[in-house]
Design an enzyme around this catalytic site. Structure first.
Site, PDB file in Angstrom:
ATOM      1  N   CYS A  80      35.834  47.341  37.358  1.00 16.97           N
ATOM      2  CA  CYS A  80      34.493  46.750  37.343  1.00 16.97           C
ATOM      3  C   CYS A  80      34.094  46.294  38.752  1.00 16.97           C
ATOM      4  CB  CYS A  80      34.451  45.578  36.363  1.00 16.97           C
ATOM      5  SG  CYS A  80      32.952  44.592  36.428  1.00 16.97           S
ATOM      6  N   CYS A  83      32.648  42.743  39.076  1.00 16.37           N
ATOM      7  CA  CYS A  83      33.702  41.745  38.879  1.00 16.37           C
ATOM      8  C   CYS A  83      34.378  41.399  40.206  1.00 16.37           C
ATOM      9  CB  CYS A  83      34.754  42.258  37.901  1.00 16.37           C
ATOM     10  SG  CYS A  83      34.153  42.549  36.226  1.00 16.37           S
TER      11      CYS A  83
END
Length: 325
Positions: A80, A83
């Site tokens: 991700c 993230c």
């Protein structure tokens, strides 16, 4: 000053109140001494404010700890890209907030069940758990100012509604550094605390309240005085009450906030801790606005009387969170 007559013969066990007060104070003093001597005493290091959590440790590391401190959950994954921007920011803020919240990082690839239980549709996703109750905070990337605002609100709600003031952080300070644990403040507290205990024994609850407040005016963190004040104020409130009438009013007027608060005070003084907590939590469920806030505040005051480490208080905090949210 002569003690006032009480209409509840034998209902208040002053010896038990005094013993509980002394035991609590000794436990807190032992923890403080352990911190000064480098033993930790329950304090955490800045590094331990950020933890990796999996399904096996979720109840222990998140649910149980959320009765002491708000736990912010960062759902993330290695693949991700957002993230990789958000997670380091949350980690930095966890240290900067210095124990006001705990950051739990959950890798969704390795913990699919937790992802499903929280209803996470996409990552990054950030939730909080306060007193066992899960709250969604935000999903996706967010500006630092927005995140700070959200965290400030979370910390405020946790403290005002549930009395969660966070964790004590021990920075592993070197002797003589600015973060070294301070010595206990000097002052004639022994004499003042003894005067408060004597007032309690004599039934002069107003005098005991004033004596404890005198200590706290100079030393707001004095554990013995805070505990003693909560107990003395409770005893002062029930002094002169007609227990039969209080119980009758509480039974006949389930929506009457004043009647339920008085009933809870009486329950607690009589040793019926769960009944007192349950009465007020039930009242929170059926009230709103200022009435609900008055009940919540009294419940937090009763938590202080019993002690935050008591399992009955921990369970009641979770029930209060469910009732409020």
């Amino acid at each position: 000053m002569q003690p006032r007559n009480m209409s509840m013969s034998g209902v208040v066990d002053l010896a038990a109140v005094k013993a509980a007060q002394e035991a609590k104070a000794k436990a807190e003093q032992a923890r403080a001494d352990a911190v000064r001597q480098g033993g930790g005493g329950g304090a955490v290091t800045p590094a331990s404010l950020v933890i990796d959590v999996d399904e096996a440790g979720f109840e222990r590391e998140v649910l149980q700890r959320s009765t002491e401190v708000p736990v912010v959950i960062d759902f993330w994954a290695e693949w991700c890209e957002p993230c990789k921007q958000l997670s380091p920011l949350l980690e930095r803020l966890a240290v900067e907030y210095n124990g006001r919240f705990l950051l739990a990082k959950i890798d969704v690839d390795a913990n699919q069940m937790l992802m499903q239980q929280f209803g996470v549709q996409g990552i990054p996703a950030v939730f909080a758990v306060v007193a066992g109750q899960a709250l969604p905070l935000f999903q996706g990337a967010a500006a630092e100012a927005q995140i700070r605002g959200t965290l400030d609100q979370l910390v405020q709600v946790a403290e005002e509604r549930f009395g969660l003031t966070g964790l004590t952080v021990d920075g592993d300070a070197e002797p003589g550094s600015a973060t070294e644990a301070p010595e206990m403040p000097a002052g004639p507290y022994d004499a003042l605390l003894e005067a408060a205990v004597q007032a309690l024994d004599a039934g002069d609850f107003g005098g005991a309240v004033q004596a404890y407040r005198n200590v706290l005016s100079d030393d707001p963190a004095n554990t013995e005085a805070k505990l003693g004040l909560a107990q003395a104020e409770l005893l002062q409130r029930v002094q002169g009450l007609d227990p039969q009438q209080v119980r009758k009013d509480a039974a006949e007027k389930p929506g009457d906030v004043a009647a339920q608060i008085a009933g809870a005070d009486l329950d607690l003084v009589g040793g019926h801790v769960e009944d007192a907590f349950g009465r007020l939590i039930d009242t929170v469920r059926v009230t709103a606005g200022d009435d609900r806030d008055a009940v919540r505040v009294r419940l937090l005051e009763l938590f202080e009387v019993v002690g935050g480490d008591d399992p009955r208080v921990i369970a009641a905090r979770r029930a209060l969170a469910r009732a409020l949210f």
